[in-house]
Enzyme design. Structure first.
Site, PDB file in Angstrom:
ATOM      1  N   ARG A  19       0.791  -1.521   0.094  1.00 58.29           N
ATOM      2  CA  ARG A  19       0.035   0.032  -0.018  1.00 58.29           C
ATOM      3  C   ARG A  19       0.834   1.114  -0.018  1.00 58.29           C
ATOM      4  NH1 ARG A  19      -3.551  -1.627   4.978  1.00 58.29           N
ATOM      5  NH2 ARG A  19      -1.722  -3.058   5.421  1.00 58.29           N
ATOM      6  N   GLN A  75      14.059 -13.904   5.813  1.00 57.35           N
ATOM      7  CA  GLN A  75      12.819 -14.699   5.790  1.00 57.35           C
ATOM      8  C   GLN A  75      12.247 -14.814   4.269  1.00 57.35           C
ATOM      9  OE1 GLN A  75       9.250 -12.865   7.371  1.00 57.35           O
ATOM     10  NE2 GLN A  75       8.132 -14.746   7.855  1.00 57.35           N
ATOM     11  N   GLY A  80       3.824 -15.464   8.096  1.00 57.80           N
ATOM     12  CA  GLY A  80       3.529 -14.807   9.294  1.00 57.80           C
ATOM     13  C   GLY A  80       4.429 -14.642  10.550  1.00 57.80           C
ATOM     14  N   ASN A 386      37.003  28.542 -11.230  1.00 53.70           N
ATOM     15  CA  ASN A 386      37.694  27.194 -10.865  1.00 53.70           C
ATOM     16  C   ASN A 386      37.488  26.119 -11.965  1.00 53.70           C
ATOM     17  OD1 ASN A 386      34.886  27.151 -10.469  1.00 53.70           O
ATOM     18  ND2 ASN A 386      35.160  25.375  -8.832  1.00 53.70           N
TER      19      ASN A 386
HETATM   20  C1  UD1 Z   1      -0.232  -8.564  13.812  1.00 51.40           C
HETATM   21  C2  UD1 Z   1      -0.711  -9.462  15.052  1.00 51.40           C
HETATM   22  C3  UD1 Z   1      -1.937  -8.572  15.516  1.00 51.40           C
HETATM   23  C4  UD1 Z   1      -1.650  -7.441  15.958  1.00 51.40           C
HETATM   24  C5  UD1 Z   1      -1.013  -6.580  14.810  1.00 51.40           C
HETATM   25  C6  UD1 Z   1      -0.508  -5.179  15.208  1.00 51.40           C
HETATM   26  C7  UD1 Z   1       0.103 -11.840  14.635  1.00 51.40           C
HETATM   27  C8  UD1 Z   1      -0.632 -12.835  14.379  1.00 51.40           C
HETATM   28  N1  UD1 Z   1      -0.897 -10.835  14.732  1.00 51.40           N
HETATM   29  O1  UD1 Z   1      -1.004  -8.437  12.911  1.00 51.40           O
HETATM   30  O2  UD1 Z   1      -2.318  -9.358  16.712  1.00 51.40           O
HETATM   31  O3  UD1 Z   1      -2.734  -6.591  16.392  1.00 51.40           O
HETATM   32  O4  UD1 Z   1       0.221  -7.141  14.378  1.00 51.40           O
HETATM   33  O5  UD1 Z   1      -0.145  -4.490  13.973  1.00 51.40           O
HETATM   34  O6  UD1 Z   1       1.012 -11.491  15.061  1.00 51.40           O
HETATM   35  N2  UD1 Z   1       6.020  -9.597   9.194  1.00 51.40           N
HETATM   36  C9  UD1 Z   1       7.134 -10.349   8.807  1.00 51.40           C
HETATM   37  N3  UD1 Z   1       7.011 -11.488   8.226  1.00 51.40           N
HETATM   38  C10 UD1 Z   1       5.523 -12.234   8.241  1.00 51.40           C
HETATM   39  C11 UD1 Z   1       4.524 -11.405   8.580  1.00 51.40           C
HETATM   40  C12 UD1 Z   1       4.786  -9.979   9.152  1.00 51.40           C
HETATM   41  O7  UD1 Z   1       8.428  -9.825   8.759  1.00 51.40           O
HETATM   42  O8  UD1 Z   1       5.796 -13.226   7.507  1.00 51.40           O
HETATM   43  C13 UD1 Z   1       5.921  -8.328   9.758  1.00 51.40           C
HETATM   44  C14 UD1 Z   1       5.442  -7.249   9.021  1.00 51.40           C
HETATM   45  O9  UD1 Z   1       6.551  -6.849   7.994  1.00 51.40           O
HETATM   46  C15 UD1 Z   1       5.255  -6.036  10.053  1.00 51.40           C
HETATM   47  C16 UD1 Z   1       4.649  -7.057  11.154  1.00 51.40           C
HETATM   48  O10 UD1 Z   1       5.474  -8.099  10.985  1.00 51.40           O
HETATM   49  O11 UD1 Z   1       6.128  -5.186  10.462  1.00 51.40           O
HETATM   50  C17 UD1 Z   1       3.308  -7.176  11.330  1.00 51.40           C
HETATM   51  O12 UD1 Z   1       2.896  -7.950  10.349  1.00 51.40           O
HETATM   52  P1  UD1 Z   1       1.080  -7.606   9.574  1.00 51.40           P
HETATM   53  O13 UD1 Z   1       0.838  -8.564   8.587  1.00 51.40           O
HETATM   54  O14 UD1 Z   1       1.172  -6.065   9.536  1.00 51.40           O
HETATM   55  O15 UD1 Z   1       0.520  -8.080  11.104  1.00 51.40           O
HETATM   56  P2  UD1 Z   1      -0.675  -8.966  11.319  1.00 51.40           P
HETATM   57  O16 UD1 Z   1      -0.294 -10.359  11.070  1.00 51.40           O
HETATM   58  O17 UD1 Z   1      -1.722  -8.392  10.586  1.00 51.40           O
END
Ligand code: UD1
Ligand code: CA
Length: 454
Positions: A19, A75, A80, A386
């Protein structure tokens, strides 16, 4: 803050950030002079994590190039948050593990430190940073038990309507007991609505092992604000910007118009500095006491000693000595070292030059690749020539010289000390010490010429 703690920080930064609609990986977008992930890394360092572990994936090469003094783990596929932390397994020890996100740049070391104290005092297995949000949509919800500890975290996509009504959300920032986290990660599954390995599931497992899971709630939701698009980046910038201005004002800096002043996180400013509207201070800029800046002055990676007055000017990678005045409308390009009590006046451009104490270039002058001594006066319209079209050369004007108006100094050339260059002269040869140098066509007056002409 505390280097006695045994904290390892793991910063999740592998996500794509679709986004943002940008070629730049999400966590490399900047606010107030640093990338998002650098703000988070600095937070971790401030609480005593020497080398945070950063989990990278999307745009990994660019992130590696940009970010220094951290350990990276890769990763390959983003399966997740739990899966992301698994990639850092080799760094998970029996100390305390702090998990942060690379896209929540407003988290502060003060808050994380408070949370750490709370975590240690309660001897919890996990402490989760939470907040009450008016609009909790999208976040994991916090379910509390009777003891007010955390029963579970339920993801928005897995939540029943009742659970969706809960306002308390999971920020995604945690302290874990390292040994318990390590064991729990091995047991995570992806059996949920998103088919992801949820880090939040580790809480259940650690709870089942007999540990309390606590919520540390912040009443400042900005601390946990995630940035997913350029609008949120702008909102976060605004918040960080006002925090920065506030801290300078509370330390004795006068800022006339907070709505029109931009100061990077990295800038240092001493007390009794006055900042007029329209100033932008960037990078590793350092401003000493009593400087008066602006209006409309942009200063990048420059060091201003005490009492410098600069208005309507641009300064890049330069050093300006005590009580020197710059502008209005001066342009200091990179590489200048300007002495004390000097004057860089209006429409003066200077680049890669040394300019001594008490020397003056009051107006309309170009000083490029020059070494100008002290007590030198450069008249209006002096040009250091210069560049010969192929290469740049340096020129020197030694102490106490007077260089008249409209003089060209064709580099490389040296004007020895105590010399006087007549106005309009083009200097192509060195000038010996104490000389007068004139190089211009002799003036001829043809009397009564106008009468005949008419
Ligand atoms: C996650 C939490 C949720 C919380 C929210 C806050 C879990 C399952 N859920 O949501 O409870 O309210 O964060 O923002 O943990 N990332 C990685 N690798 C991955 C997935 C994510 O590096 O495989 C990083 C993303 O870049 C980001 C962060 O982790 O910086 C959170 O990822 P995002 O997908 O935004 O969070 P949710 O899983 O939706
Ligand atoms: Ca997600």
């Amino acid at each position: 803050m505390n280097n006695v703690y045994n904290i390892t920080a793991i910063i999740l930064a592998a996500g794509e950030g679709k986004r943002m609609y940008s070629k730049v990986p999400k966590v490399l977008h900047k606010l107030c002079g640093l990338t998002m992930v650098e703000h988070v890394i600095n937070c971790a360092k401030e609480i005593g994590c020497k080398e945070p572990v950063v989990v990278i994936g999307h745009g990994a090469d660019k992130v590696r190039e940009t970010i220094k003094d951290v350990k990276f783990v890769m990763q390959e596929q983003q399966l997740g948050t739990g899966h992301a932390v698994m990639q850092a397994d080799e760094y998970i020890n029996d100390g305390d593990i702090l998990v942060l996100y690379g896209d929540t740049p407003l988290v502060s070391a003060e808050k994380i430190n408070e949370m750490y104290q709370f975590h240690k005092a309660g001897n919890y297995g996990v402490t989760v940073l939470t907040a009450d949000l008016d609009d909790p949509a999208g976040y994991g919800r916090i379910l509390r038990d009777q003891k007010c500890l955390i029963e579970a975290i339920v993801e928005d996509k897995d939540a029943s309507p009742d659970v969706k009504n809960i306002k308390e959300i999971n920020s995604g920032m945690y302290f874990f007991k390292g040994t318990e986290l390590k064991k729990a990660l091995k047991k995570l599954t992806n059996n949920n609505a998103q088919g992801e390995y949820y880090l939040t599931d580790a809480l259940q497992i650690i709870k089942a092992a007999g540990y309390g899971i606590a919520a540390f709630k912040t009443n400042d939701p900005t601390e946990i604000m995630g940035v997913n698009n350029k609008l949120q980046l702008s909102d976060a910038t605004e918040i960080m910007k006002s925090r920065i201005l506030k801290s300078h004002m509370l330390a004795g800096v006068t800022i006339m118009d907070v709505n029109n002043t931009y100061i990077d996180k990295t800038v240092k400013i001493s007390r009794d500095v006055t900042i007029y509207p329209g100033c932008i201070l960037e990078g590793n800029t350092v401003i000493d006491e009593d400087c008066i800046l602006g209006p409309n002055t942009r200063i990048i990676n420059s060091v201003l000693d005490k009492g410098v007055v600069a208005q309507n000017s641009v300064m890049i990678d330069s050093k300006v000595g005590e009580a020197t005045t710059v502008g209005p409308f001066a342009y200091l390009r990179p590489g200048n070292v300007i002495g004390k009590h000097a004057k860089i006046g209006d429409f003066v451009e200077m680049k890669n030059s040394n300019f001594g104490d008490h020397s003056k270039a009051s107006h309309l002058t170009y000083v490029g690749d020059a070494d100008v001594g002290s007590n030198v006066n450069l008249g209006c319209g002096v040009v250091f020539v210069n560049y010969d079209g192929k290469k740049k050369s340096r020129s020197t004007v030694e102490d106490n010289c007077f260089v008249g108006c409209n003089v060209n100094l064709v580099a490389p050339v040296t004007v020895k000390k105590d010399s006087y260059i007549a106005a309009g002269t083009t200097i192509t040869k060195d000038v010996p010490e104490g000389s007068l140098s004139i190089g211009r066509a002799r003036q001829e007056n043809k009397e009564d010429w106008m009468k005949k002409f008419k």
